[in-house]
Design a protein around this motif. Sequence first.
Motif, PDB file in Angstrom:
ATOM      1  N   GLU A 726       0.742  -1.102  -0.019  1.00 35.31           N
ATOM      2  CA  GLU A 726       0.016  -0.030   0.001  1.00 35.31           C
ATOM      3  C   GLU A 726       0.833   1.412  -0.292  1.00 35.31           C
ATOM      4  OE1 GLU A 726      -3.063   0.060  -0.199  1.00 35.31           O
ATOM      5  OE2 GLU A 726      -3.528  -2.179  -0.106  1.00 35.31           O
ATOM      6  N   GLN A 727       1.995   1.266   0.729  1.00 36.54           N
ATOM      7  CA  GLN A 727       2.821   2.658   0.550  1.00 36.54           C
ATOM      8  C   GLN A 727       3.435   2.544  -0.846  1.00 36.54           C
ATOM      9  OE1 GLN A 727       6.059   2.053   3.217  1.00 36.54           O
ATOM     10  NE2 GLN A 727       6.636   3.427   3.456  1.00 36.54           N
ATOM     11  N   LEU A 728       4.242   1.949  -1.399  1.00 33.14           N
ATOM     12  CA  LEU A 728       4.632   1.459  -2.265  1.00 33.14           C
ATOM     13  C   LEU A 728       3.655   2.123  -3.692  1.00 33.14           C
ATOM     14  CD1 LEU A 728       7.342   1.229  -4.154  1.00 33.14           C
ATOM     15  CD2 LEU A 728       5.760  -1.451  -4.741  1.00 33.14           C
ATOM     16  N   CYS A 729       2.614   1.010  -3.657  1.00 28.77           N
ATOM     17  CA  CYS A 729       1.213   2.416  -4.607  1.00 28.77           C
ATOM     18  C   CYS A 729       1.077   4.413  -4.348  1.00 28.77           C
ATOM     19  CB  CYS A 729       0.022   2.200  -4.374  1.00 28.77           C
ATOM     20  SG  CYS A 729       0.011   0.090  -5.002  1.00 28.77           S
ATOM     21  N   ASP A 730       1.586   4.201  -2.901  1.00 27.35           N
ATOM     22  CA  ASP A 730       1.348   5.788  -2.428  1.00 27.35           C
ATOM     23  C   ASP A 730       1.796   6.298  -3.094  1.00 27.35           C
ATOM     24  OD1 ASP A 730      -1.707   5.461  -1.338  1.00 27.35           O
ATOM     25  OD2 ASP A 730      -0.394   5.151   0.381  1.00 27.35           O
ATOM     26  N   GLU A 731       3.988   5.959  -2.817  1.00 25.73           N
ATOM     27  CA  GLU A 731       4.899   6.533  -3.565  1.00 25.73           C
ATOM     28  C   GLU A 731       5.486   6.427  -5.212  1.00 25.73           C
ATOM     29  OE1 GLU A 731       8.297   5.570  -1.389  1.00 25.73           O
ATOM     30  OE2 GLU A 731       7.881   5.186   0.106  1.00 25.73           O
ATOM     31  N   VAL A 732       4.314   5.657  -5.451  1.00 26.46           N
ATOM     32  CA  VAL A 732       4.738   5.706  -6.758  1.00 26.46           C
ATOM     33  C   VAL A 732       3.808   6.932  -7.353  1.00 26.46           C
ATOM     34  CG1 VAL A 732       4.247   4.116  -8.980  1.00 26.46           C
ATOM     35  CG2 VAL A 732       5.554   2.580  -6.941  1.00 26.46           C
ATOM     36  N   LEU A 733       2.283   6.693  -6.746  1.00 21.32           N
ATOM     37  CA  LEU A 733       1.070   7.608  -8.039  1.00 21.32           C
ATOM     38  C   LEU A 733       2.444   9.087  -7.379  1.00 21.32           C
ATOM     39  CD1 LEU A 733      -1.749   6.292  -6.641  1.00 21.32           C
ATOM     40  CD2 LEU A 733      -1.197   6.342  -8.659  1.00 21.32           C
ATOM     41  N   ALA A 734       2.382   9.434  -6.402  1.00 19.83           N
ATOM     42  CA  ALA A 734       3.182  10.930  -5.523  1.00 19.83           C
ATOM     43  C   ALA A 734       4.160  11.267  -6.704  1.00 19.83           C
ATOM     44  CB  ALA A 734       3.545  11.033  -3.994  1.00 19.83           C
ATOM     45  N   GLU A 735       4.615   9.796  -7.395  1.00 23.36           N
ATOM     46  CA  GLU A 735       6.129  10.561  -7.773  1.00 23.36           C
ATOM     47  C   GLU A 735       6.096  10.671  -9.109  1.00 23.36           C
ATOM     48  OE1 GLU A 735       9.388  11.286  -6.881  1.00 23.36           O
ATOM     49  OE2 GLU A 735       9.029  10.830  -5.045  1.00 23.36           O
ATOM     50  N   LEU A 736       4.438   9.841  -9.642  1.00 18.27           N
ATOM     51  CA  LEU A 736       4.591   9.730 -11.311  1.00 18.27           C
ATOM     52  C   LEU A 736       3.408  11.168 -11.382  1.00 18.27           C
ATOM     53  CD1 LEU A 736       4.463   5.952 -11.869  1.00 18.27           C
ATOM     54  CD2 LEU A 736       6.435   7.709 -12.515  1.00 18.27           C
ATOM     55  N   LEU A 737       3.042  11.705 -10.599  1.00 15.67           N
ATOM     56  CA  LEU A 737       1.651  12.428 -11.362  1.00 15.67           C
ATOM     57  C   LEU A 737       2.557  13.646 -11.804  1.00 15.67           C
ATOM     58  CD1 LEU A 737      -1.186  11.767  -8.755  1.00 15.67           C
ATOM     59  CD2 LEU A 737      -0.637  10.586 -10.981  1.00 15.67           C
ATOM     60  N   PRO A 738       1.822  14.003 -12.378  1.00 12.47           N
ATOM     61  CA  PRO A 738       2.622  15.489 -12.532  1.00 12.47           C
ATOM     62  C   PRO A 738       2.794  16.808 -11.417  1.00 12.47           C
ATOM     63  CG  PRO A 738       0.502  14.827 -14.540  1.00 12.47           C
ATOM     64  CD  PRO A 738       1.153  13.933 -13.248  1.00 12.47           C
ATOM     65  N   ASP A 739       2.758  17.390 -11.221  1.00 15.39           N
ATOM     66  CA  ASP A 739       2.573  18.393 -10.208  1.00 15.39           C
ATOM     67  C   ASP A 739       2.476  18.059  -9.269  1.00 15.39           C
ATOM     68  OD1 ASP A 739       4.847  19.402 -12.770  1.00 15.39           O
ATOM     69  OD2 ASP A 739       2.787  20.470 -13.164  1.00 15.39           O
ATOM     70  N   LYS A 740       2.214  16.877  -8.798  1.00 11.57           N
ATOM     71  CA  LYS A 740       1.597  16.544  -7.916  1.00 11.57           C
ATOM     72  C   LYS A 740       0.335  16.264  -8.085  1.00 11.57           C
ATOM     73  CE  LYS A 740       5.371  15.311  -5.710  1.00 11.57           C
ATOM     74  NZ  LYS A 740       6.428  15.253  -7.090  1.00 11.57           N
ATOM     75  N   ARG A 741       0.006  16.440  -9.892  1.00  6.96           N
ATOM     76  CA  ARG A 741      -2.100  17.239  -9.491  1.00  6.96           C
ATOM     77  C   ARG A 741      -2.717  15.414  -9.663  1.00  6.96           C
ATOM     78  NH1 ARG A 741      -0.135  21.636 -12.192  1.00  6.96           N
ATOM     79  NH2 ARG A 741      -0.610  20.465 -13.764  1.00  6.96           N
ATOM     80  N   LEU A 742      -3.951  15.403  -9.990  1.00  8.36           N
ATOM     81  CA  LEU A 742      -4.805  14.431 -10.632  1.00  8.36           C
ATOM     82  C   LEU A 742      -4.074  14.064 -12.302  1.00  8.36           C
ATOM     83  CD1 LEU A 742      -8.266  14.066  -9.046  1.00  8.36           C
ATOM     84  CD2 LEU A 742      -6.121  13.272  -8.446  1.00  8.36           C
TER      85      LEU A 742
END
Length: 881
Positions: A726-742
């Motif tokens: 679960e933590q890994l999923c959150d970290e991947v999303l936080a890094e890959l989302l452009p400018d930390k947005r949706l």
Amino acid sequence: MSHLVRLDAAAARLRVITTAGEQLTGADLLSFTLDQAVTESGGLGGMVHLRASGSRALLLTTVHGLLRTVVQNWTEIEETGPTTPARAVARGVPVWEPAHAVENRTGVALPGGGGLLAVPLIAPEGTAGVLSVLMAAAEEPTPRQRAAVGALAAWVAPRLGRLWADGQQVRSRHTPDESPWAVGGAGPGRPGDPARTAGPDGSSGKTPATPESVSRVLWHMSDAFFAMNSAWRLTFVNAEAERLLGPSHALLGRTLWDTFASWRVDLADGFQARCRQVVDSGIPANFTLRWPTNQRWYQMRLVPVPGGLTVYAADVTESQARKAERAAAERAAAERTARITELTTALAQALTMRDVVAAIAERVLPPFGASGLVIEIIEGQAIRVAGSVGYSQTFLDSLDGAPVASITPVSEVYHSGQPAFIGSVEEYIARYPLMSGLAAASHKAAWAFLPLIVSGRCIGCCVISFGESRRLDGEERGLLTALSGLLGQAIERARLYDTEHTRAKELQRGLLPRALPSLRFVETAARYLPASEGIDVGGDWYDVIPLSGARVALVIGDVMGHGLPEAATMGRLRTAVHTLADLEFPPAELLTRLNDLVSDLGESFYATCLYAVYDPAPATCTFACAGHPPPAVVRPGHPVRFPEYSPDPPLGAARPPFETREVSLPEGSLLVLYTDGLVEAATRDIGHGMNHLARVLSGAAFRSGLQPGAPAARRDRDRCENASLEQLCDEVLAELLPDKRLPDDDAALLIARTHPIASGDITTWPLPEGAIAASEARDHVRGQLARWDLDALTMTSELLVSELVGNAIRHAKGPIALRLLRGEKLICEVSDSSLTTPRIRHAADTDEGGRGLQLVAALSQRWGTRYTSAGKCIWTEQQLP
């Protein structure tokens, strides 16, 4: 109305002027009239020509504000000539000509580039002459300016008497050694000086002058007036000027700069520079300054005269204050207009209720000095709080759910459709005595209740509140009332958007797995993120499907486009994948059948899909892709890699067969499935996105503790690994989302941690052909279950194995094998080389056989058949004790 007031004021001023000049005669009368004509019309200077007796010439009699070099071309002009004064005399009406027209007609240039207004002096005896004013602007004089000069000419003409009739004119008033008063009449600053004029008998000589009368007029002027000679020494100061400068006996003979210096104010240099500029140019000047002694504003008019300068100072403090008030009001109006424009733009861009509330709070509350905002919407018979700023949650909870029928400001505004303004707490309590507690709890002191009208109906109320008592004026109330319509439209639009967005999210969640299954050999975690804009649902989906033999299917897909049709297609595909997975189709065959389904939907539907099957026995994963990015494989101690393969077209456009790839996954490996919305954006192509994903996985997997470590208890290990995923999923999303947005597109992420079956949890035996195979199979099962401490399942397992082996002996061919597997369940598998699928049939009461599969179905929790590369396999599952 204001125009009539100005005309009345001008007429009253002319009456005062003419009354002051009633006692003047001769040259004093002409000088006084010309001076007032120039002043009232705002001109630069002026001159009077009178007709000469016995000739057709107009002789220059009086000059005001013009230098000798200018008037020398106008001393004598032909009555029938082309000049502006001559044309006015000839026509008997006022004539206006701009400077360039005068120069073109006569060849004489006028100073200042303005124009000349000539008005004939018409007496009862005939046209006596002409009064001319040099205007500062080249535009035609205004009606007020024309009226002022015309009224003074009409007033003075009958009073000239025989001054012009006998042809005796004064022409000796322009010598350069004269004082400033020589060009304007007798010297009021020197009461004893005689005024040189012509006698009524035509002879040149000295006649008694009346400078005292002019002095009295100037002394009692409402405006300050003083005069300076060529040495800048004061020669005359009237009563009003004494209030500015001091008593006349201490001023006359001194320079003005000495007076300024004695005040210790920084005024002398600037004022002296202006005076010198006016004298040098010969052009009068106007400017406004704040007088240092009384701090009042004065309109200063500097008029050059031969040998000196005259200064008029009119008190314009009140007009300056009104001008400042108008400027402040205009600035405030401009600021409100700008904020309304900004508010309109912000509301047009706002999507949600939160956006609307933020726009109102930022662009409506500050201009009015408000501190609170509540949006209350009527739902049925209850009042609901839809958004707020500046209130505590406890207070908002007390408002939410109040009945519409109660006696409150919101209810009254809702039923009347009219705004309500309450300026103080006392007024609030007086109007709503039962609501005094609510007023105190709000910590506000004034309120504006604005109805939210949409399509002729009231949907609620916008409450703007103030921290202190506040009486809104008419303009502020009108503006807030006008804004309420704009706010109502935006709020209703935001409500609809929020409702549709909520329904879309609920639909999206309903189409996706509510929870992923908990499996022994595969731990999984997933995330789904909708697109950043819009309320349409997307077509991304993922799934985890348990298969027979402890295998697990991992699925991820993306229906191209957004909207309900795409979401419906996604739901159909997900259902189809479940059905085909239950039939145990391998990945390539499953995508082939799925492609046929999408093709039947029409040419406008396309989808990508990745279907992978993990088998824990050999610890391998077999997958096939239809237009979908490959999975990322993370092996302990190895870099992240993407399996190489030839990408197949998406479903709906593909032509089977699909390529199948197989990768080995040792203990603790990660298999990462994703959609293109996660790795592709407007500013990043999919290749760079996949490289970024690889870097993120390398670092995040290590930080999340997903590297293999010391053995631990099974339950503790599962709990820790699930939390780490679960933590890994959150970290991947936080890094890959452009400018930390949706993301710009829907994005799905599925991460699986794989574990192979331990060698002690799986056993395989080959069985001989013939009846003895069933006996050996029972022996193998009995012994293995005893070693696994599963004796409670021995009897059931022996019956199941006997039936499965017996069917294989009777109906199949080739070698027979038995496999026992201990996972979440006890799995018994019997394989043979036949492709014939066994089916349950209903046996008659007299039949001796045909009940074997019925017995298998009754004794096992689940059973089925799958095809293998060598034939088929019949399997059963039993719940472990």
